[in-house]
Design a protein around this motif. Sequence first.
Motif, mmCIF file in Angstrom:
data_model
loop_
_atom_site.group_PDB
_atom_site.id
_atom_site.type_symbol
_atom_site.label_atom_id
_atom_site.label_comp_id
_atom_site.label_asym_id
_atom_site.label_seq_id
_atom_site.Cartn_x
_atom_site.Cartn_y
_atom_site.Cartn_z
ATOM 1 N N GLU A 129 25.951 33.963 20.395
ATOM 2 C CA GLU A 129 26.599 32.874 21.295
ATOM 3 C C GLU A 129 27.290 32.566 19.642
ATOM 4 O O GLU A 129 28.293 31.591 19.935
ATOM 5 C CB GLU A 129 25.281 31.528 21.603
ATOM 6 C CG GLU A 129 24.858 31.715 23.000
ATOM 7 C CD GLU A 129 23.591 32.763 22.448
ATOM 8 O OE1 GLU A 129 23.218 33.213 21.270
ATOM 9 O OE2 GLU A 129 22.631 32.797 23.766
ATOM 10 N N THR A 130 27.173 32.147 18.359
ATOM 11 C CA THR A 130 27.037 31.719 17.877
ATOM 12 C C THR A 130 28.963 32.363 16.945
ATOM 13 O O THR A 130 29.737 31.483 16.887
ATOM 14 C CB THR A 130 27.008 31.410 16.374
ATOM 15 O OG1 THR A 130 26.028 32.866 16.201
ATOM 16 C CG2 THR A 130 25.241 30.690 16.776
ATOM 17 N N GLU A 138 13.241 24.540 20.534
ATOM 18 C CA GLU A 138 12.906 24.684 21.852
ATOM 19 C C GLU A 138 13.740 23.383 22.690
ATOM 20 O O GLU A 138 14.304 24.181 23.377
ATOM 21 C CB GLU A 138 11.266 24.471 22.005
ATOM 22 C CG GLU A 138 10.558 23.789 23.414
ATOM 23 C CD GLU A 138 9.571 23.366 22.940
ATOM 24 O OE1 GLU A 138 9.262 22.537 23.979
ATOM 25 O OE2 GLU A 138 8.834 24.618 23.239
ATOM 26 N N HIS A 153 21.875 34.877 16.563
ATOM 27 C CA HIS A 153 22.011 34.351 17.993
ATOM 28 C C HIS A 153 23.962 34.740 18.337
ATOM 29 O O HIS A 153 24.928 34.750 18.091
ATOM 30 C CB HIS A 153 22.277 32.944 17.706
ATOM 31 C CG HIS A 153 21.066 32.551 17.952
ATOM 32 N ND1 HIS A 153 20.149 32.791 18.318
ATOM 33 C CD2 HIS A 153 20.548 32.161 16.536
ATOM 34 C CE1 HIS A 153 18.346 32.369 18.098
ATOM 35 N NE2 HIS A 153 18.901 31.944 16.312
ATOM 36 N N LYS A 168 25.000 25.249 22.690
ATOM 37 C CA LYS A 168 23.645 25.682 22.051
ATOM 38 C C LYS A 168 23.896 26.614 20.659
ATOM 39 O O LYS A 168 23.556 26.047 19.979
ATOM 40 C CB LYS A 168 22.901 27.763 22.618
ATOM 41 C CG LYS A 168 21.447 27.072 22.286
ATOM 42 C CD LYS A 168 20.970 28.473 23.286
ATOM 43 C CE LYS A 168 19.966 29.277 22.213
ATOM 44 N NZ LYS A 168 19.398 30.610 22.632
ATOM 45 N N GLY A 222 16.794 25.413 22.209
ATOM 46 C CA GLY A 222 16.854 26.646 22.926
ATOM 47 C C GLY A 222 17.003 26.011 24.847
ATOM 48 O O GLY A 222 17.601 26.890 25.742
ATOM 49 N N ARG A 223 16.909 24.653 24.990
ATOM 50 C CA ARG A 223 17.013 24.398 26.526
ATOM 51 C C ARG A 223 19.123 24.840 26.556
ATOM 52 O O ARG A 223 19.196 24.424 27.957
ATOM 53 C CB ARG A 223 17.124 22.970 26.879
ATOM 54 C CG ARG A 223 15.445 22.212 26.139
ATOM 55 C CD ARG A 223 14.627 21.265 27.172
ATOM 56 N NE ARG A 223 13.348 20.577 25.971
ATOM 57 C CZ ARG A 223 13.295 19.870 26.029
ATOM 58 N NH1 ARG A 223 14.033 19.049 26.116
ATOM 59 N NH2 ARG A 223 12.557 19.002 25.132
ATOM 60 N N PHE A 224 19.844 24.383 25.230
ATOM 61 C CA PHE A 224 20.953 24.710 26.467
ATOM 62 C C PHE A 224 21.688 26.220 26.445
ATOM 63 O O PHE A 224 20.847 26.645 25.888
ATOM 64 C CB PHE A 224 21.732 23.923 24.905
ATOM 65 C CG PHE A 224 21.127 22.838 25.309
ATOM 66 C CD1 PHE A 224 22.334 21.971 25.401
ATOM 67 C CD2 PHE A 224 21.025 21.845 23.978
ATOM 68 C CE1 PHE A 224 22.063 20.195 25.342
ATOM 69 C CE2 PHE A 224 20.077 20.314 23.770
ATOM 70 C CZ PHE A 224 21.111 19.817 24.962
ATOM 71 N N GLU A 225 22.262 26.179 26.774
ATOM 72 C CA GLU A 225 23.194 27.565 26.203
ATOM 73 C C GLU A 225 24.122 27.527 26.028
ATOM 74 O O GLU A 225 25.061 26.292 25.674
ATOM 75 C CB GLU A 225 23.505 28.107 28.018
ATOM 76 C CG GLU A 225 22.389 28.329 28.777
ATOM 77 C CD GLU A 225 21.255 29.093 28.049
ATOM 78 O OE1 GLU A 225 21.265 30.334 27.901
ATOM 79 O OE2 GLU A 225 19.436 29.358 28.552
ATOM 80 N N GLY A 226 24.934 29.019 26.027
ATOM 81 C CA GLY A 226 26.201 29.142 25.322
ATOM 82 C C GLY A 226 26.778 28.865 24.550
ATOM 83 O O GLY A 226 26.111 28.333 22.922
ATOM 84 N N ASP A 227 27.983 27.926 24.147
ATOM 85 C CA ASP A 227 28.751 27.415 23.115
ATOM 86 C C ASP A 227 28.147 25.973 22.364
ATOM 87 O O ASP A 227 27.783 26.175 21.324
ATOM 88 C CB ASP A 227 30.201 27.471 23.531
ATOM 89 C CG ASP A 227 31.379 27.984 23.512
ATOM 90 O OD1 ASP A 227 30.167 29.460 23.413
ATOM 91 O OD2 ASP A 227 31.993 27.821 24.002
ATOM 92 N N ASP A 270 21.644 44.427 20.820
ATOM 93 C CA ASP A 270 21.125 43.242 20.939
ATOM 94 C C ASP A 270 19.749 43.143 20.390
ATOM 95 O O ASP A 270 19.485 42.723 19.006
ATOM 96 C CB ASP A 270 20.673 42.920 22.108
ATOM 97 C CG ASP A 270 21.347 42.307 23.187
ATOM 98 O OD1 ASP A 270 22.379 41.782 22.916
ATOM 99 O OD2 ASP A 270 21.534 42.454 24.587
#
Length: 151
Positions: free
Chosen positions: A58-59, A24, A56, A34, A27-32, A81
């Motif tokens: 993003e990784t 959680e 993910h 996160k 999960g508050r962060f986005e993109g790189d 996805d």
Amino acid sequence: MIILVAQTFYSQEKFIDARHMSDEEIGRFEGDLKAFLMMLRERFDREKLKKAVAVHRETWYAISKVKNDQRYARYIDSFSDEEIAGGVDMDAALDELVSEGEVRGIAKGAEKVNRLGIKMSEAGRVNDFMKSLLDKKMQERLFAEFGIEEE
């Protein structure tokens, strides 16, 4: 231990210890960021790290940026996805990328030898060309002599 420091408006420092963050919290962060936090958290457990990378997108983008290699981004973009939700095996991805590289390398090498054969045939040196197929040092000298370089 890797700790990220975030400056607030009041010049107070807040420490982020990725190793102890919950899903959680990450999960508050986005993109790189996160992706980076997920990889930091799971870096000591190979299976958890593989799972974090597998599900993910993003990784993969972060790895692509860190390595300055767009193949990772192109590879993950080839999956829907839904497929990513089921997990994408990083080891299989690397195997595929290496295999593609090997195929390209073999094709380039064959092209280079073919160009040497044509030039040597035109120069009436077919016997030397045939010998060079068994003698790699001789072949390298002939590549230089005939001005054939890697492309």
